[in-house]
Design a protein around this motif. Structure first.
Motif, PDB file in Angstrom:
ATOM      1  N   LEU A  11       0.820  -1.206   0.000  1.00 14.97           N
ATOM      2  CA  LEU A  11       0.000   0.000   0.000  1.00 14.97           C
ATOM      3  C   LEU A  11       0.855   1.258   0.000  1.00 14.97           C
ATOM      4  O   LEU A  11       0.531   2.236  -0.680  1.00 14.97           O
ATOM      5  CB  LEU A  11      -0.941  -0.003   1.208  1.00 14.97           C
ATOM      6  CG  LEU A  11      -2.074  -1.020   1.155  1.00 14.97           C
ATOM      7  CD1 LEU A  11      -2.839  -1.030   2.472  1.00 14.97           C
ATOM      8  CD2 LEU A  11      -2.996  -0.728  -0.007  1.00 14.97           C
ATOM      9  N   ILE A  12       1.940   1.239   0.754  1.00 14.07           N
ATOM     10  CA  ILE A  12       2.846   2.387   0.761  1.00 14.07           C
ATOM     11  C   ILE A  12       3.484   2.570  -0.614  1.00 14.07           C
ATOM     12  O   ILE A  12       3.605   3.689  -1.113  1.00 14.07           O
ATOM     13  CB  ILE A  12       3.918   2.229   1.859  1.00 14.07           C
ATOM     14  CG1 ILE A  12       3.268   2.345   3.235  1.00 14.07           C
ATOM     15  CG2 ILE A  12       5.029   3.262   1.695  1.00 14.07           C
ATOM     16  CD1 ILE A  12       4.186   2.023   4.388  1.00 14.07           C
ATOM     17  N   PHE A  13       3.850   1.457  -1.262  1.00 15.89           N
ATOM     18  CA  PHE A  13       4.418   1.530  -2.608  1.00 15.89           C
ATOM     19  C   PHE A  13       3.412   2.124  -3.590  1.00 15.89           C
ATOM     20  O   PHE A  13       3.744   3.003  -4.390  1.00 15.89           O
ATOM     21  CB  PHE A  13       4.858   0.138  -3.083  1.00 15.89           C
ATOM     22  CG  PHE A  13       5.340   0.126  -4.502  1.00 15.89           C
ATOM     23  CD1 PHE A  13       6.617   0.559  -4.808  1.00 15.89           C
ATOM     24  CD2 PHE A  13       4.504  -0.288  -5.521  1.00 15.89           C
ATOM     25  CE1 PHE A  13       7.065   0.567  -6.111  1.00 15.89           C
ATOM     26  CE2 PHE A  13       4.933  -0.282  -6.831  1.00 15.89           C
ATOM     27  CZ  PHE A  13       6.223   0.147  -7.134  1.00 15.89           C
ATOM     28  N   LEU A  14       2.146   1.653  -3.532  1.00 16.71           N
ATOM     29  CA  LEU A  14       1.118   2.172  -4.433  1.00 16.71           C
ATOM     30  C   LEU A  14       0.836   3.650  -4.179  1.00 16.71           C
ATOM     31  O   LEU A  14       0.631   4.420  -5.117  1.00 16.71           O
ATOM     32  CB  LEU A  14      -0.168   1.358  -4.290  1.00 16.71           C
ATOM     33  CG  LEU A  14      -0.110  -0.064  -4.841  1.00 16.71           C
ATOM     34  CD1 LEU A  14      -1.397  -0.809  -4.516  1.00 16.71           C
ATOM     35  CD2 LEU A  14       0.147  -0.053  -6.334  1.00 16.71           C
ATOM     36  N   ALA A  15       0.846   4.055  -2.928  1.00 14.20           N
ATOM     37  CA  ALA A  15       0.636   5.465  -2.610  1.00 14.20           C
ATOM     38  C   ALA A  15       1.782   6.317  -3.159  1.00 14.20           C
ATOM     39  O   ALA A  15       1.556   7.405  -3.711  1.00 14.20           O
ATOM     40  CB  ALA A  15       0.513   5.655  -1.096  1.00 14.20           C
ATOM     41  N   GLY A  16       3.003   5.828  -3.041  1.00 12.84           N
ATOM     42  CA  GLY A  16       4.144   6.553  -3.587  1.00 12.84           C
ATOM     43  C   GLY A  16       4.100   6.637  -5.099  1.00 12.84           C
ATOM     44  O   GLY A  16       4.416   7.685  -5.692  1.00 12.84           O
ATOM     45  N   ALA A  17       3.705   5.560  -5.754  1.00 14.40           N
ATOM     46  CA  ALA A  17       3.593   5.564  -7.213  1.00 14.40           C
ATOM     47  C   ALA A  17       2.508   6.542  -7.665  1.00 14.40           C
ATOM     48  O   ALA A  17       2.700   7.301  -8.617  1.00 14.40           O
ATOM     49  CB  ALA A  17       3.302   4.157  -7.719  1.00 14.40           C
ATOM     50  N   TRP A  19       1.420   9.143  -6.024  1.00 17.21           N
ATOM     51  CA  TRP A  19       1.897  10.494  -5.727  1.00 17.21           C
ATOM     52  C   TRP A  19       2.853  10.969  -6.819  1.00 17.21           C
ATOM     53  O   TRP A  19       2.794  12.120  -7.252  1.00 17.21           O
ATOM     54  CB  TRP A  19       2.600  10.512  -4.378  1.00 17.21           C
ATOM     55  CG  TRP A  19       2.800  11.879  -3.811  1.00 17.21           C
ATOM     56  CD1 TRP A  19       3.540  12.898  -4.335  1.00 17.21           C
ATOM     57  CD2 TRP A  19       2.251  12.387  -2.617  1.00 17.21           C
ATOM     58  NE1 TRP A  19       3.483  13.989  -3.538  1.00 17.21           N
ATOM     59  CE2 TRP A  19       2.700  13.706  -2.467  1.00 17.21           C
ATOM     60  CE3 TRP A  19       1.438  11.838  -1.651  1.00 17.21           C
ATOM     61  CZ2 TRP A  19       2.353  14.492  -1.394  1.00 17.21           C
ATOM     62  CZ3 TRP A  19       1.109  12.626  -0.573  1.00 17.21           C
ATOM     63  CH2 TRP A  19       1.553  13.932  -0.450  1.00 17.21           C
ATOM     64  N   THR A  20       3.738  10.084  -7.281  1.00 21.29           N
ATOM     65  CA  THR A  20       4.691  10.432  -8.335  1.00 21.29           C
ATOM     66  C   THR A  20       3.963  10.766  -9.627  1.00 21.29           C
ATOM     67  O   THR A  20       4.280  11.758 -10.297  1.00 21.29           O
ATOM     68  CB  THR A  20       5.674   9.269  -8.569  1.00 21.29           C
ATOM     69  OG1 THR A  20       6.355   9.003  -7.347  1.00 21.29           O
ATOM     70  CG2 THR A  20       6.680   9.613  -9.642  1.00 21.29           C
ATOM     71  N   VAL A  21       2.975   9.962  -9.992  1.00 21.91           N
ATOM     72  CA  VAL A  21       2.211  10.220 -11.221  1.00 21.91           C
ATOM     73  C   VAL A  21       1.447  11.532 -11.106  1.00 21.91           C
ATOM     74  O   VAL A  21       1.454  12.345 -12.042  1.00 21.91           O
ATOM     75  CB  VAL A  21       1.256   9.037 -11.517  1.00 21.91           C
ATOM     76  CG1 VAL A  21       0.281   9.386 -12.626  1.00 21.91           C
ATOM     77  CG2 VAL A  21       2.054   7.803 -11.877  1.00 21.91           C
ATOM     78  N   LEU A  22       0.787  11.758  -9.964  1.00 24.85           N
ATOM     79  CA  LEU A  22       0.044  13.008  -9.779  1.00 24.85           C
ATOM     80  C   LEU A  22       0.973  14.219  -9.797  1.00 24.85           C
ATOM     81  O   LEU A  22       0.609  15.275 -10.318  1.00 24.85           O
ATOM     82  CB  LEU A  22      -0.741  12.966  -8.469  1.00 24.85           C
ATOM     83  CG  LEU A  22      -1.948  12.034  -8.444  1.00 24.85           C
ATOM     84  CD1 LEU A  22      -2.537  11.995  -7.044  1.00 24.85           C
ATOM     85  CD2 LEU A  22      -2.979  12.458  -9.462  1.00 24.85           C
ATOM     86  N   ASP A  23       2.163  14.072  -9.239  1.00 23.18           N
ATOM     87  CA  ASP A  23       3.121  15.173  -9.226  1.00 23.18           C
ATOM     88  C   ASP A  23       3.589  15.507 -10.637  1.00 23.18           C
ATOM     89  O   ASP A  23       3.748  16.673 -10.992  1.00 23.18           O
ATOM     90  CB  ASP A  23       4.313  14.832  -8.331  1.00 23.18           C
ATOM     91  CG  ASP A  23       5.101  16.056  -7.940  1.00 23.18           C
ATOM     92  OD1 ASP A  23       4.492  17.134  -7.792  1.00 23.18           O
ATOM     93  OD2 ASP A  23       6.330  15.931  -7.773  1.00 23.18           O
ATOM     94  N   ARG A  24       3.800  14.485 -11.457  1.00 19.97           N
ATOM     95  CA  ARG A  24       4.212  14.727 -12.847  1.00 19.97           C
ATOM     96  C   ARG A  24       3.102  15.367 -13.661  1.00 19.97           C
ATOM     97  O   ARG A  24       3.369  16.098 -14.610  1.00 19.97           O
ATOM     98  CB  ARG A  24       4.660  13.432 -13.498  1.00 19.97           C
ATOM     99  CG  ARG A  24       5.981  12.956 -12.960  1.00 19.97           C
ATOM    100  CD  ARG A  24       6.513  11.799 -13.724  1.00 19.97           C
ATOM    101  NE  ARG A  24       7.770  11.371 -13.119  1.00 19.97           N
ATOM    102  CZ  ARG A  24       8.432  10.315 -13.481  1.00 19.97           C
ATOM    103  NH1 ARG A  24       7.983   9.553 -14.461  1.00 19.97           N
ATOM    104  NH2 ARG A  24       9.555   9.997 -12.885  1.00 19.97           N
ATOM    105  N   ARG A  29       0.753  18.975  -6.262  1.00 21.89           N
ATOM    106  CA  ARG A  29       1.186  20.168  -5.527  1.00 21.89           C
ATOM    107  C   ARG A  29       0.176  20.623  -4.488  1.00 21.89           C
ATOM    108  O   ARG A  29       0.439  21.506  -3.705  1.00 21.89           O
ATOM    109  CB  ARG A  29       1.459  21.295  -6.507  1.00 21.89           C
ATOM    110  CG  ARG A  29       2.575  20.945  -7.443  1.00 21.89           C
ATOM    111  CD  ARG A  29       2.794  21.995  -8.462  1.00 21.89           C
ATOM    112  NE  ARG A  29       3.697  21.452  -9.473  1.00 21.89           N
ATOM    113  CZ  ARG A  29       4.469  22.171 -10.209  1.00 21.89           C
ATOM    114  NH1 ARG A  29       4.458  23.477 -10.096  1.00 21.89           N
ATOM    115  NH2 ARG A  29       5.267  21.616 -11.082  1.00 21.89           N
ATOM    116  N   PHE A  30      -0.995  20.009  -4.497  1.00 26.94           N
ATOM    117  CA  PHE A  30      -2.034  20.363  -3.541  1.00 26.94           C
ATOM    118  C   PHE A  30      -1.645  19.958  -2.131  1.00 26.94           C
ATOM    119  O   PHE A  30      -1.816  20.710  -1.179  1.00 26.94           O
ATOM    120  CB  PHE A  30      -3.342  19.677  -3.956  1.00 26.94           C
ATOM    121  CG  PHE A  30      -4.459  19.857  -2.971  1.00 26.94           C
ATOM    122  CD1 PHE A  30      -5.081  21.069  -2.827  1.00 26.94           C
ATOM    123  CD2 PHE A  30      -4.878  18.796  -2.193  1.00 26.94           C
ATOM    124  CE1 PHE A  30      -6.105  21.240  -1.930  1.00 26.94           C
ATOM    125  CE2 PHE A  30      -5.912  18.951  -1.296  1.00 26.94           C
ATOM    126  CZ  PHE A  30      -6.516  20.171  -1.167  1.00 26.94           C
TER     127      PHE A  30
END
Length: 71
Positions: A11-17, A19-24, A29-30
């Motif tokens: 779950l932590i891995f999926l949240a990080g992935a 977050w990375t996609v949303l950041d790109r 930035r919210f």
């Protein structure tokens, strides 16, 4: 116990992935920039304390966990 730890890690891995996609995409930035979050720049030092973001995430996660794990 091992399965639970692996599930939490997944779950932590999926949240990080996510977050990375949303950041790109410019949508990440919210988080960490809500009104009330503390951001201090003093010379070469920067201090960020996203207190409001932590409170919002805590409330959302509490609601989700109560909905999904209610017996």
């Amino acid at each position: 116990m091992g399965k639970i730890l692996m599930a939490i890690g997944g779950l932590i891995f999926l949240a990080g992935a996510a977050w990375t996609v949303l950041d790109r995409l410019g949508l990440g930035r919210f988080f960490g920039r809500l009104p009330g979050d503390i951001h201090v720049v003093h010379g070469n030092t920067t201090f960020d304390f996203p207190i409001v973001t932590c409170i919002v995430l805590s409330i959302v996660l509490s609601i989700l966990l109560n909905v999904f794990f209610r017996h």
